[in-house]
Design an enzyme around this catalytic site. Structure first.
Site, PDB file in Angstrom:
ATOM      1  N   ARG B  97      40.412   3.906  12.190  1.00 22.10           N
ATOM      2  CA  ARG B  97      39.023   3.741  12.618  1.00 22.10           C
ATOM      3  C   ARG B  97      38.649   2.274  12.450  1.00 22.10           C
ATOM      4  O   ARG B  97      38.968   1.647  11.421  1.00 22.10           O
ATOM      5  CB  ARG B  97      38.107   4.608  11.749  1.00 22.10           C
ATOM      6  CG  ARG B  97      36.632   4.519  12.111  1.00 22.10           C
ATOM      7  CD  ARG B  97      35.776   5.272  11.089  1.00 22.10           C
ATOM      8  NE  ARG B  97      34.363   5.244  11.440  1.00 22.10           N
ATOM      9  CZ  ARG B  97      33.377   5.597  10.621  1.00 22.10           C
ATOM     10  NH1 ARG B  97      33.656   6.022   9.392  1.00 22.10           N
ATOM     11  NH2 ARG B  97      32.124   5.548  11.003  1.00 22.10           N
ATOM     12  N   ASP B 101      30.519  -2.045   9.665  1.00 21.20           N
ATOM     13  CA  ASP B 101      29.949  -1.446   8.460  1.00 21.20           C
ATOM     14  C   ASP B 101      29.115  -2.500   7.730  1.00 21.20           C
ATOM     15  O   ASP B 101      29.654  -3.403   7.094  1.00 21.20           O
ATOM     16  CB  ASP B 101      31.070  -0.927   7.552  1.00 21.20           C
ATOM     17  CG  ASP B 101      30.533  -0.060   6.430  1.00 21.20           C
ATOM     18  OD1 ASP B 101      29.321   0.219   6.402  1.00 21.20           O
ATOM     19  OD2 ASP B 101      31.331   0.351   5.574  1.00 21.20           O
TER      20      ASP B 101
END
Lengths: 61, 488
Positions: B97, B101
């Site tokens: 992934r 973030d």
């Protein structure tokens, strides 16, 4: 699109080809300042002394 | 039990420096950076199973704390970090992934059973992030630099996390008692090293990038008042069967052997916990002990124990390695791990050899002191060299320079892509061959569109998947095979 046949894969044994941590037993410190205009010294000379002063980041996790 | 029975992965938030921009823009910059990711990928992430506020101790937090200094940037930003579009999720063709973030491009490896496989994919993350940086430059005409580290030297930390699949029956108490000592001790032989301090008590150089940021021994926070042992209960698998141990106290390593060690040592602790035979170290002040270890480069940092005694990281490491060898003697992967650990422990304890070739923190210190000829660690150049050590640019990064000059001993760097067999394999195949049929994807499942209807397929976390799945030519046959395959 990646086709499986294009990938070079192989099963991994837990042991690398050159044994990790077993390269002829303990060695004496053998690091010397690389002599002459080698690649690493060129990299060192390119580092901006104020790079870290200018480096600001968001707090992550 | 073997170490390879424990499914694990790493997540690395990278530092991002875009020319002419500042932290106010960082969420947007990171979003655009991740959107530049080279393909193939599936865009999106299935957030239905996320539970970051759930605590392993049996309660749920109302909200997660945020760093008040960082919040100033948040209030200036027009983008909400929780917005799925801002997160820019990509599921890559290896099952990894990649997303934005909190203003950092984060690469989460595919799940792996083997340590060597995991070290490979962790390193692959660096390559992927660098390829993304090249694409980002082309798209935006902005110069960008990317760093695999965990601090900006001004009080902002960002994480390198690890995940380990454990039995739910372990529970918080046993898991905490079994794992905490190794989290404190492992930095000795896997810390990335840092110039200076960010908790107001100066030190020239320390082993851990993260030590200054821990405020408590255990809690569920990750952004502020960070703990050594994170209690987030978000298993990414069946919650009645599994806990995902979420470790946030480690450093981002450049040496692949250090990643191997960092993860391997926690696997030892988890395995001993599962067997109910983990060493009993009652550490009275975990935060102070973590910082003591980080700041004593001799390996004698004091770890305070109950009843007024104390020990060192070397003793704890030796205890865990000895315990595992006693209880699980037939584990070949452990023998490699043990050899790696003991060589480094001996180098520190006896000066039998220079740890500079073996451990990131020692290599970084050598670069700064010996090659950089910095007279004082308070010289701004010292932190600049620290940053340059983990610069991903292959033409300027100092770690890459050490590798080229063969000044570090990290033979895993020559590994080629391993064959996958975890639940990341079907995810990788789905993205590579059936991306148009995917409606949603996350760690634990994939939702396909079949005959116009959604169909969710569970990815089993403890199953070894077969390479024969690559041969299937239709999404229907692929789904049938996933649903019929039994654990090996």
């Amino acid at each position: 699109m990646i086709i499986q046949g294009e990938r070079t894969t192989r099963p991994m044994s837990p042991e690398p080809e050159r044994k990790l941590g077993d390269e002829g037993g303990p060695t004496k410190p053998d690091l010397k300042k690389p002599g002459g205009p080698n690649e690493l010294m060129k990299r060192l000379k390119k580092v901006d002394p104020d790079q870290a002063k200018k480096y600001r980041q968001r707090s992550g996790q | 039990m073997k170490l390879s029975d424990i499914l694990a992965g790493t997540e690395t938030e990278y530092g991002l420096l875009v020319e002419g921009r500042d932290p106010t823009h960082q969420v947007q910059d990171s979003m655009e950076f991740v959107q530049s990711s080279p393909g193939p990928f599936f865009a999106g992430w299935d957030y239905r199973y996320e539970s970051p506020r759930q605590d392993l101790r049996g309660f749920k937090l109302d909200h997660l704390a945020v760093d008040p200094e960082d919040w100033k940037f948040e209030s200036d930003s027009k983008l909400a970090q929780t917005d799925a579009n801002v997160r820019a999720d990509r599921v890559l063709a290896n099952g990894a992934r990649f997303y934005n973030d909190h203003g950092h491009p984060e690469y989460s490896t595919p799940e792996c059973f083997g340590l060597r496989e995991l070290a490979y994919w962790d390193r692959h993350g660096q390559d992927h992030v660098w390829q993304t940086a090249i694409a980002y430059r082309e798209h935006t005409d902005r110069n960008v630099r990317v760093f695999k580290n965990n601090t900006d030297f001004h009080g902002a930390a960002y994480g390198t996390h690890e995940s380990y699949l454990c039995s739910r029956s372990l529970g918080f108490e046993r898991l905490y008692a079994s794992v905490l000592p190794i989290l404190i001790a492992r930095q000795l032989i896997s810390g990335a090293g840092k110039v200076g301090a960010e908790n107001k008590t100066w030190v020239d150089f320390q082993m851990s990038q993260r030590a200054d940021f821990f405020a408590e021994a255990a809690n569920a926070e990750t952004l502020y008042r960070r703990p050594i042992f994170n209690t987030r209960d978000e298993p990414h698998a069946n919650i009645s069967e599994f806990i995902r141990l979420h470790v946030i106290s480690g450093d981002a390593n450049m040496m692949m052997s250090n990643t191997y060690i960092r993860v391997g040592l926690v696997k030892i602790a988890v395995a001993l916990a599962e067997l109910g035979v983990a060493p009993a170290w009652a550490i009275s002040d975990p935060v102070r002990s973590f910082q003591n270890v980080s700041r004593d480069l001799s390996g004698n940092g004091r770890i305070e124990l109950d009843r007024g005694s104390h020990t060192t990281a070397l003793h704890i490491l030796d205890d865990y390695l000895t315990s595992y060898a006693r209880h699980c003697p037939e584990d070949d992967e452990f023998l490699v791990l043990e050899r790696l650990c003991r060589r480094r422990m001996e180098a520190i304890a006896t000066q039998s050899e220079d740890p500079t070739r073996l451990i990131d923190w020692a290599a970084k210190k050598y670069v700064i002191e010996e090659l950089g000829e910095v007279q004082s660690f308070r010289d701004p150049m010292a932190q600049s060299l620290d940053l340059a050590y983990c610069d991903l640019d292959p033409d300027s990064g100092l770690f890459e320079g050490l590798l080229e000059e063969e000044l570090v001993d990290d033979p895993l760097q020559n590994d080629t892509e391993p064959t996958q067999d975890s639940r990341a394999l079907p995810r990788a195949i789905a993205v590579s061959k059936f991306s148009d049929d995917i409606l949603a994807c996350c760690w634990r499942s994939i939702v396909f569109r079949v005959n116009g209807e959604p169909r969710e397929v569970t990815l089993e976390p403890n199953r070894r998947y077969s390479q024969s799945l690559w041969q299937l030519s239709t999404v229907e046959s692929f789904i049938r095979a996933l649903e019929s395959e039994t654990p090996s």
